[in-house]
Design an enzyme around this catalytic site. Structure first.
Site, PDB file in Angstrom:
ATOM      1  CB  ILE A 199      -0.932  -0.024   1.233  1.00  9.40           C
ATOM      2  CG1 ILE A 199      -1.867  -1.242   1.149  1.00  9.40           C
ATOM      3  CG2 ILE A 199      -1.742   1.260   1.330  1.00  9.40           C
ATOM      4  CD1 ILE A 199      -2.549  -1.590   2.460  1.00  9.40           C
ATOM      5  CB  SER A 218      -5.575  -2.899  10.276  1.00  4.79           C
ATOM      6  OG  SER A 218      -6.253  -4.112  10.087  1.00  4.79           O
ATOM      7  CE1 TYR A 235      -1.179  -5.269  11.393  1.00  4.40           C
ATOM      8  CE2 TYR A 235      -3.531  -5.663  11.659  1.00  4.40           C
ATOM      9  CZ  TYR A 235      -2.475  -5.196  10.899  1.00  4.40           C
ATOM     10  OH  TYR A 235      -2.718  -4.668   9.641  1.00  4.40           O
ATOM     11  CE  LYS A 265      -1.710  -1.853  11.697  1.00  5.23           C
ATOM     12  NZ  LYS A 265      -0.777  -1.004  10.955  1.00  5.23           N
ATOM     13  CB  THR A 303       0.086  -6.171   0.149  1.00  8.40           C
ATOM     14  OG1 THR A 303      -0.321  -6.708   1.408  1.00  8.40           O
ATOM     15  CG2 THR A 303      -0.736  -4.951  -0.189  1.00  8.40           C
TER      16      THR A 303
END
Ligand SMILES: NC(=O)c1ccc[n+]([C@@H]2O[C@H](COP(=O)([O-])OP(=O)(O)OC[C@H]3O[C@@H](n4cnc5c(N)ncnc54)[C@H](OP(=O)(O)O)[C@@H]3O)[C@@H](O)[C@H]2O)c1
Length: 303
Positions: free
Chosen positions: A48, A164, A190, A194, A221
């Site tokens: 990204i 995310s 994670y 975030k 990705t």
């Protein structure tokens, strides 16, 4: 496994390319808005970040990209006129050095995109001895941005933090930020990183630097292929392109809408950062997160 499939099933209509198309975004071009601007995009040798960098450069910005892969950086310079900066953002010292070099050599930034990030399933440590995803996803962003702000490089600029939908899985949490090897959950780490990015955006906005936290949707990705092979296996055919994942970042920079505390920007609109009741009540005040980040930057010798 069922939990995972429920998660994918619930959000697929919105987060895949289907959502991007259903919202009519391909028919609403962003335009050539960035002539005369200077951008810094982290983690931009692929995925990204690379699409954001190319999108901004195509629209007239001078774009500096940060990555650790020399060949990929050289290709961006050769093919897109993008300016490469080679740093390993796993290291606090590299983030601080990057901020110093940019403030001294580039001057003021119009846009900083804190894009770099990854999800791991196995506990690893960073060169400074922190849990590696905590170091990359949050501590590095903090070290870089705070130092740029302190040096005046973001005066009149804006910050875009790449979060995310994974943040739906956690409330604001200190205990999940830096996990130990004994009970490591990369997914929850994670989520906590975030989630904490939203607190950072609100902090920097309060300090006078317009800051946003965004979700790119689910984008095809290398990061997804490596970290979420199931998502890739089941929904690979309908994941977003890099350009679709970059769209909200480019739109935010073009429109500079008024930031909204607590918002998760997605597909050009501020949206709720909560999909489940359990994430609504923070476990800690944001100040506790900032204190840990500050202490960890100092611990790494970054100040
Ligand atoms: N893809 C998605 O569906 C999705 C969804 C939600 C959120 N996001 C978020 O979007 C951001 C980008 O994700 P992505 O899927 O594009 O990731 P990606 O495909 O893994 O790309 C990340 C880029 O960052 C570089 N990078 C990694 N570690 C680095 C380091 N220590 N120093 C400098 N550069 C480094 C990588 O290059 P090398 O590793 O080759 O050095 C790569 O070019 C992340 O914050 C991610 O959490 C992605």
């Amino acid at each position: 496994m069922n939990k995972l499939l429920n998660f994918y099933g619930r959000f697929a209509p919105s987060f895949t390319a289907a959502g991007f198309i259903a919202r009519g975004l391909p028919l609403r071009p962003i335009g050539r808005a960035f002539s005369g601007q200077t951008w810094l995009v982290t983690g931009a040798t692929g995925g990204i970040g690379k699409s954001i960098a190319i999108g901004a450069a195509k629209r007239g910005a001078t774009v500096y990209v940060v990555g650790r892969n020399g060949e990929a950086l050289a290709a961006l310079a050769r093919d897109h006129g993008i300016k490469p900066l080679q740093f390993d953002l796993d290291k606090v010292g590299d983030n601080v050095r990057l901020a110093e070099e940019v403030a001294a050599g580039v001057g003021k930034l119009d846009v900083l995109v804190n894009n770099v990030g990854r999800l791991e399933h196995v506990y690893k440590t960073s060169p400074d001895g922190f849990e590696s995803t905590y170091a990359l996803n949050l501590l590095g962003h903090y070290a870089l941005t705070e130092r740029l702000i302190a040096r005046g490089a973001l005066k009149d600029g804006l910050v875009i933090n790449m979060a995310s939908g994974g943040l739906y899985n956690s409330a604001l949490s200190l205990r999940r930020l830096e996990q130990t090897p004994e009970r490591y959950s990369g997914v929850m780490a994670y989520a906590a990183h975030k989630r904490a990015q939203i607190a950072l955006s609100d902090k920097w906005t309060a300090q006078g630097v317009r800051s946003y936290t965004m979700h790119p949707g689910w984008v095809a990705t290398d990061g997804v292929r490596t970290a979420l092979p199931d998502l890739n296996k089941h929904l690979g055919w309908i994941l977003r392109s890099g350009a679709q994942g970059a769209d909200t970042a480019l739109w935010l920079a073009a429109r500079r809408p008024a930031p909204q505390a607590g918002a998760l920007w997605f597909d050009r609109a501020p949206r709720s950062a909560h999909a489940y009741p359990h994430s609504q009540t923070p476990e800690v005040e944001p100040a506790a997160i900032f204190a840990k980040l500050e202490a960890d930057v100092a611990k790494a010798g970054g100040v």
